[in-house]
Write a protein that holds these residues in place. Structure first.
Motif, PDB file in Angstrom:
ATOM      1  N   ARG A 175      -2.966   9.194   8.847  1.00  0.00           N
ATOM      2  CA  ARG A 175      -4.301   9.871   8.377  1.00  0.00           C
ATOM      3  C   ARG A 175      -5.111  10.821   9.117  1.00  0.00           C
ATOM      4  N   TYR A 228      -2.062   3.532   1.799  1.00  0.00           N
ATOM      5  CA  TYR A 228      -3.175   4.109   2.319  1.00  0.00           C
ATOM      6  C   TYR A 228      -2.956   4.906   3.488  1.00  0.00           C
ATOM      7  N   ALA A 229      -2.150   4.113   4.610  1.00  0.00           N
ATOM      8  CA  ALA A 229      -1.653   4.978   5.764  1.00  0.00           C
ATOM      9  C   ALA A 229      -0.861   6.285   5.262  1.00  0.00           C
ATOM     10  N   ASP A 249      -0.640   7.725   2.460  1.00  0.00           N
ATOM     11  CA  ASP A 249      -1.362   8.544   1.718  1.00  0.00           C
ATOM     12  C   ASP A 249      -0.201   8.612   0.087  1.00  0.00           C
ATOM     13  N   ARG A 296      -2.197  -1.302   2.526  1.00  0.00           N
ATOM     14  CA  ARG A 296      -2.413  -0.681   3.915  1.00  0.00           C
ATOM     15  C   ARG A 296      -1.389   0.440   3.764  1.00  0.00           C
ATOM     16  N   THR A 329      -2.120   4.091  10.363  1.00  0.00           N
ATOM     17  CA  THR A 329      -2.763   4.721   9.548  1.00  0.00           C
ATOM     18  C   THR A 329      -3.527   5.618  10.463  1.00  0.00           C
ATOM     19  N   LYS A 361      -2.572  -0.526  11.498  1.00  0.00           N
ATOM     20  CA  LYS A 361      -3.930   0.322  11.888  1.00  0.00           C
ATOM     21  C   LYS A 361      -3.624   1.430  12.622  1.00  0.00           C
TER      22      LYS A 361
END
Length: 158
Positions: A152, A12-13, A15, A9, A148, A145
């Motif tokens: 993002r 992804y958050a 990058d 996570r 992100t 979350k």
């Protein structure tokens, strides 16, 4: 949440590419190789899955702090327990990303899980303090979350 899930996570958050992630581990004096990293990123039950230990997640977060804010000026090694809880993860992310109280509250709000200032403060108290609150998986999941959504969204607007 598993340590592997937190790593996935965060990558992804924020990058983070594979080379950047490997660099983060090296900054914390852990030389992880690409195949090992890829095994950590697999989901539980997938062939080749390798469980990420608490010590390695702690090292990753310390490396993230070093990457974003620089190594400690005194050159002292960061003491690691090898056991990391959700509260510790929040604390290290707050330091690495230089987050203020308002930023943290915004992440929870973005995730549709608003919390009060006093609830937030309780997460950062010392374990054993009268107002200490354990950070559960749901709370950490919602924080990640919101993180992100914020990071993002900023990347998409750039």
């Amino acid at each position: 949440m598993t340590n592997n899930d937190v790593l996935r996570r965060l990558r992804y958050a924020l990058d983070l590419s594979n080379p950047t992630t490997l660099q983060i581990f090296r900054l914390a004096d852990h030389d992880i190789k690409q195949p090992e990293l890829l095994a950590f990123l697999k989901k539980e039950g997938e062939e080749g899955y390798l469980e990420l230990s608490g010590a390695l997640l702690e090292a990753f977060l310390d490396g993230l702090i070093a990457l974003r804010r620089g190594k400690r000026e005194d050159g002292a090694a960061v003491p690691r327990t090898g056991k990391i809880g959700n509260n510790d993860i929040l604390k290290k992310l707050r330091v690495a990303l230089e987050l203020k109280e308002g930023d943290l509250l915004e992440f929870f709000k973005l995730a549709g899980f608003p919390i009060s200032k006093s609830e937030l403060g309780a997460l950062f108290r010392t374990n054993g303090h009268a107002n200490y609150k354990e950070c559960g998986d749901q709370l950490l999941r919602n924080f990640l979350k919101g993180l992100t959504l914020k990071y993002r969204d900023q990347a998409a607007q750039s």
